[in-house]
Structure formats: structure tokens, C-alpha cells
Design a protein around this motif. Structure first.
Motif, PDB file in Angstrom:
ATOM      1  N   ALA A  63       0.831  -1.206   0.000  1.00  0.00           N
ATOM      2  CA  ALA A  63       0.000   0.000   0.000  1.00  0.00           C
ATOM      3  C   ALA A  63       0.862   1.251   0.000  1.00  0.00           C
ATOM      4  CB  ALA A  63      -0.937  -0.007   1.209  1.00  0.00           C
ATOM      5  N   ALA A  64       2.046   1.168   0.629  1.00  0.00           N
ATOM      6  CA  ALA A  64       2.929   2.325   0.707  1.00  0.00           C
ATOM      7  C   ALA A  64       3.410   2.756  -0.668  1.00  0.00           C
ATOM      8  CB  ALA A  64       4.126   2.022   1.606  1.00  0.00           C
ATOM      9  N   MET A  65       3.409   1.834  -1.637  1.00  0.00           N
ATOM     10  CA  MET A  65       3.823   2.189  -2.984  1.00  0.00           C
ATOM     11  C   MET A  65       2.848   3.179  -3.612  1.00  0.00           C
ATOM     12  SD  MET A  65       6.591   0.595  -3.093  1.00  0.00           S
ATOM     13  CE  MET A  65       7.019   1.054  -4.777  1.00  0.00           C
ATOM     14  N   ALA A  82      -3.683   5.928  -1.388  1.00  0.00           N
ATOM     15  CA  ALA A  82      -4.921   5.810  -2.153  1.00  0.00           C
ATOM     16  C   ALA A  82      -4.671   4.974  -3.398  1.00  0.00           C
ATOM     17  CB  ALA A  82      -5.444   7.191  -2.534  1.00  0.00           C
ATOM     18  N   GLN A  83      -5.073   3.694  -3.346  1.00  0.00           N
ATOM     19  CA  GLN A  83      -4.965   2.849  -4.533  1.00  0.00           C
ATOM     20  C   GLN A  83      -6.036   3.227  -5.548  1.00  0.00           C
ATOM     21  OE1 GLN A  83      -4.118  -1.333  -4.051  1.00  0.00           O
ATOM     22  NE2 GLN A  83      -3.790  -1.088  -1.864  1.00  0.00           N
ATOM     23  N   ASP A  84      -7.204   3.642  -5.052  1.00  0.00           N
ATOM     24  CA  ASP A  84      -8.269   4.173  -5.899  1.00  0.00           C
ATOM     25  C   ASP A  84      -9.173   5.001  -5.009  1.00  0.00           C
ATOM     26  OD1 ASP A  84     -10.402   2.457  -4.719  1.00  0.00           O
ATOM     27  OD2 ASP A  84      -9.280   0.848  -5.717  1.00  0.00           O
ATOM     28  N   GLU A  85     -10.200   5.601  -5.589  1.00  0.00           N
ATOM     29  CA  GLU A  85     -11.060   6.511  -4.829  1.00  0.00           C
ATOM     30  C   GLU A  85     -11.865   5.803  -3.742  1.00  0.00           C
ATOM     31  OE1 GLU A  85     -14.842   6.459  -7.966  1.00  0.00           O
ATOM     32  OE2 GLU A  85     -13.630   8.265  -7.704  1.00  0.00           O
ATOM     33  N   ARG A 138      -8.903   4.441   0.440  1.00  0.00           N
ATOM     34  CA  ARG A 138      -8.038   5.533   0.883  1.00  0.00           C
ATOM     35  C   ARG A 138      -7.724   5.356   2.363  1.00  0.00           C
ATOM     36  NH1 ARG A 138     -10.408  11.035   0.128  1.00  0.00           N
ATOM     37  NH2 ARG A 138      -8.289  11.782  -0.278  1.00  0.00           N
ATOM     38  N   ARG A 139      -6.472   5.585   2.706  1.00  0.00           N
ATOM     39  CA  ARG A 139      -6.051   5.569   4.099  1.00  0.00           C
ATOM     40  C   ARG A 139      -5.256   6.835   4.374  1.00  0.00           C
ATOM     41  NH1 ARG A 139      -3.560  -0.542   4.984  1.00  0.00           N
ATOM     42  NH2 ARG A 139      -5.237  -1.697   3.936  1.00  0.00           N
ATOM     43  N   VAL A 140      -5.493   7.390   5.535  1.00  0.00           N
ATOM     44  CA  VAL A 140      -4.715   8.550   5.973  1.00  0.00           C
ATOM     45  C   VAL A 140      -3.998   8.171   7.263  1.00  0.00           C
ATOM     46  CG1 VAL A 140      -4.794  10.930   6.805  1.00  0.00           C
ATOM     47  CG2 VAL A 140      -6.270  10.217   4.904  1.00  0.00           C
ATOM     48  N   LEU A 141      -2.698   8.397   7.293  1.00  0.00           N
ATOM     49  CA  LEU A 141      -1.905   8.139   8.494  1.00  0.00           C
ATOM     50  C   LEU A 141      -1.513   9.478   9.097  1.00  0.00           C
ATOM     51  CD1 LEU A 141      -1.612   5.458   6.800  1.00  0.00           C
ATOM     52  CD2 LEU A 141       0.589   5.152   7.962  1.00  0.00           C
ATOM     53  N   THR A 142      -1.840   9.669  10.350  1.00  0.00           N
ATOM     54  CA  THR A 142      -1.403  10.862  11.074  1.00  0.00           C
ATOM     55  C   THR A 142      -0.396  10.435  12.133  1.00  0.00           C
ATOM     56  OG1 THR A 142      -3.178  10.764  12.734  1.00  0.00           O
ATOM     57  CG2 THR A 142      -3.631  11.962  10.696  1.00  0.00           C
ATOM     58  N   PHE A 143       0.499  11.343  12.474  1.00  0.00           N
ATOM     59  CA  PHE A 143       1.612  11.013  13.358  1.00  0.00           C
ATOM     60  C   PHE A 143       1.744  12.037  14.472  1.00  0.00           C
ATOM     61  CE2 PHE A 143       2.462   9.485   9.140  1.00  0.00           C
ATOM     62  CZ  PHE A 143       3.001   8.216   9.313  1.00  0.00           C
ATOM     63  N   ARG A 144       2.132  11.558  15.628  1.00  0.00           N
ATOM     64  CA  ARG A 144       2.600  12.437  16.687  1.00  0.00           C
ATOM     65  C   ARG A 144       4.094  12.181  16.835  1.00  0.00           C
ATOM     66  NH1 ARG A 144       0.347  13.046  22.905  1.00  0.00           N
ATOM     67  NH2 ARG A 144       1.788  14.680  23.537  1.00  0.00           N
ATOM     68  N   PRO A 172     -14.380   6.888   5.385  1.00  0.00           N
ATOM     69  CA  PRO A 172     -14.525   8.001   4.432  1.00  0.00           C
ATOM     70  C   PRO A 172     -15.076   9.269   5.062  1.00  0.00           C
ATOM     71  CG  PRO A 172     -15.323   5.955   3.464  1.00  0.00           C
ATOM     72  CD  PRO A 172     -15.063   5.666   4.915  1.00  0.00           C
ATOM     73  N   GLU A 173     -15.996   9.122   6.028  1.00  0.00           N
ATOM     74  CA  GLU A 173     -16.558  10.305   6.675  1.00  0.00           C
ATOM     75  C   GLU A 173     -15.512  11.030   7.496  1.00  0.00           C
ATOM     76  OE1 GLU A 173     -19.586  11.864   6.495  1.00  0.00           O
ATOM     77  OE2 GLU A 173     -19.702  10.587   4.735  1.00  0.00           O
ATOM     78  N   ARG A 174     -14.663  10.289   8.179  1.00  0.00           N
ATOM     79  CA  ARG A 174     -13.598  10.914   8.955  1.00  0.00           C
ATOM     80  C   ARG A 174     -12.575  11.571   8.040  1.00  0.00           C
ATOM     81  NH1 ARG A 174     -10.937   7.067  13.100  1.00  0.00           N
ATOM     82  NH2 ARG A 174     -10.042   9.054  13.766  1.00  0.00           N
ATOM     83  N   ILE A 175     -12.261  10.898   6.937  1.00  0.00           N
ATOM     84  CA  ILE A 175     -11.304  11.467   5.982  1.00  0.00           C
ATOM     85  C   ILE A 175     -11.853  12.746   5.373  1.00  0.00           C
ATOM     86  CG2 ILE A 175     -10.142  11.074   3.767  1.00  0.00           C
ATOM     87  CD1 ILE A 175      -9.877   8.138   4.534  1.00  0.00           C
TER      88      ILE A 175
END
Length: 299
Positions: A241-243, A259-262, A265-271, A286-289
Motif C-alpha cells: 500500500a505504501a507504494m 490511495a490505490q483508488d477513490e 483511501r487511508r490517511v496516516l497521522t503522526f505524533r 470516508p466520513e472521517r477522511i
């Protein structure tokens, strides 16, 4: 449809609004979800048949839950889990900003446009009651008569809370984020190591007690993982997925969008503390994104 199913359907109709309120109050997507879930638990225990305005009742409940969470956070001197600043959801009207002060319309427009940026600075300095009054009234148009019982003050006192918070917003100018470039380098190092499945390089950018949280346990992942080696193992498996991933700014903070397609989708947040990642949140809902402000640097 029985009563509980009907109640669940009505709650789902309000979930997006409640999540937006909680997210702006808490600055953390994970904590916002917890607050919304608590609101559902309280609704399921209440006599909903006596509630005339369910949306208003739920907003009040979420406000109370968030206020308790903010006060608890202050007493424990904790920061939000994901350090996500409060964004401006395009679907949220900011026309209520400053409505009580009947000022120059141009000045009010400037304040509305700058609210998201100013909150990056002022949110952590506001008293929890000030924050609640400001968010509920200025961002969601909740009357002070309804805010007053939540903060256990009179409507006039609640109005003063929002006014003080508004003055701080107007007077705030975001300080330069001198370590933004450094934090982006840490996230870039994480992404590079994940793409290559480099376990040792992943461990090198993770704090020993790092935690990784995901909102999709049903996809073969564990909701919460602790420890550098365990988190690195999971990140190494993220290699394919990282590719498809790229560094982004998520609400002004370094993050990753995969995002492999619409539809995937994954979002990674970091502290990040120092040069190490202490917390990772993987967001797939999707709603959180949708309520996140995601910017590709350079665009």
C-alpha cells in the motif's frame, strides 16, 4: 422498525454533525469518535420520546462530554491523541462568527477565513469552557441560552466566554512552525522504510513505547498496537500500500495519504516527539477522511 432501530436511524442522521462538533472541540479524530459513541450510549439510556429536538439534545450531550474530556485532559496535562488541529469543514457555516458583535462585515469575513489557522495557536490556551462556548456558538450557531447550562453559567456569562475566546482568535498570529521540516523528514523516513519493508529502519524512527491505532479492525488489523517492534512489523506489511502513498499535510501536520483508488483511501497521522514517532493513527472511514484538510505539499 422497533423503537431502538428508529432511534439508531435518527442518531445516524446526526452523526456527521456530532463528529464535526466533537472534532472541533477536541482536536482529535479518535477522541471525537469516543465522544460521539458516548452520546449514543446516553441516548440509548434516555427517554428519547420526551426529547422534542433530538439534534439539539445530542449537540448538548456531545458538548458536555467534550467539556468533561477537555477538563480531564487539562488535569492530566495531556495533549490530544493525534494533535489534529481543528479544520474548517466546507459543509459547516461560519456565518455565525461574531454575530453578536454586529461589527464590520469585512472584518467578520476575515475572522471567519482565519478561524482554522488561528485555532492552531489558541485552542491549547483557551479554558475548556471558553473553547466550548466559542465552538458551539461561533462555529455552529448554538444560542447562548443552550450553551449556558452546559458550562454551568448564565447566558450572559456564556456570552462573555465566547467573547474572550474570540478576542484571542482575533489577536492570534500563528507562530512559525520551525520544526515542521524536521517532522516531515521523520515521516518521509517512515514512508521510505515502509515502502522497502525495512524493519530496522522502521524501528529506528519509532519511539520504544509507540502506539498505532486504526479505525478498521475488520480489515485484518488490530485496533491498537503498542511497542516499536510490533508497530514496525505492521508497517512493514504496509509495504504494498505504501507504494501508492505520498507525504501530505493533514490539518497542517505531516502525514501520509495512501490511495490505490477513490474507494480505498487511508490517511496516516503522526505524533512526533524529538526525532521519533510516538503515535500513529490509521484512518480509513470516508466520513472521517472527509473532514480532514489534506494538502499535497507543493500544490
Amino acid at each position: 422498525m422497533d423503537e431502538r432501530e428508529w432511534l439508531g436511524a435518527r442518531f445516524e442522521e446526526n452523526r456527521g454533525h456530532l463528529r464535526a462538533v466533537a472534532y472541533r472541540m477536541l482536536g482529535s479524530a479518535a477522541e471525537a469518535e469516543d465522544a460521539v459513541q458516548e452520546a449514543w450510549l446516553r441516548l440509548s439510556r434516555a427517554d428519547a420520546g420526551r426529547v422534542e429536538n433530538l439534534g439539539g439534545w445530542l449537540t448538548t450531550v456531545v458538548g458536555r462530554v467534550c467539556l468533561d474530556m477537555l477538563r480531564s485532559r487539562v488535569s492530566r496535562r495531556e495533549d490530544p491523541l493525534d494533535q489534529s488541529p481543528l479544520d474548517q469543514n466546507p459543509g459547516t457555516s461560519l456565518g455565525a462568527v461574531g454575530r453578536e458583535e454586529a461589527g464590520d462585515p469585512e472584518q467578520q469575513a476575515v475572522l471567519a477565513d482565519s478561524v482554522g489557522l488561528a485555532l492552531l495557536v489558541v485552542l491549547e490556551t483557551l479554558d475548556p469552557a471558553e473553547r466550548l462556548a466559542f465552538v458551539l456558538h461561533d462555529m455552529f450557531g448554538v444560542p447562548f441560552d443552550e450553551i449556558a447550562p452546559i458550562v454551568e453559567r448564565t447566558p450572559a456569562a456564556a456570552r462573555q466566554l465566547a467573547s474572550r475566546a474570540r478576542r484571542r482568535v482575533r489577536g492570534a498570529s500563528p507562530a512559525p512552525d520551525t520544526d515542521l521540516a524536521r517532522r516531515r523528514e521523520v515521516v518521509d523516513a517512515f514512508l521510505t522504510a515502509a515502502r522497502g519493508g525495512n524493519f530496522d529502519a522502521l524501528v529506528a524512527v519509532l519511539a520504544p513505547d509507540v502506539t498505532s491505532r486504526t479505525d478498521a479492525p475488520g480489515l485484518g488489523t488490530t485496533p491498537l498496537v503498542r511497542g516499536a517492534r510490533a508497530v514496525a512489523s505492521g508497517a512493514a506489511m504496509f509495504g504494498r500500500a505504501a507504494m501508492f502513498a505520498q507525504p501530505v499535510l493533514v490539518d497542517g501536520h505531516p502525514g501520509v495519504l495512501a490511495a490505490q483508488d477513490e474507494h480505498d483511501r487511508r490517511v496516516l497521522t503522526f505524533r512526533i516527539e524529538g526525532d521519533l514517532i510516538t503515535e500513529i493513527e490509521i484512518i480509513t472511514d470516508p466520513e472521517r477522511i472527509r473532514i480532514l484538510d489534506i494538502v499535497v505539499p507543493g500544490t
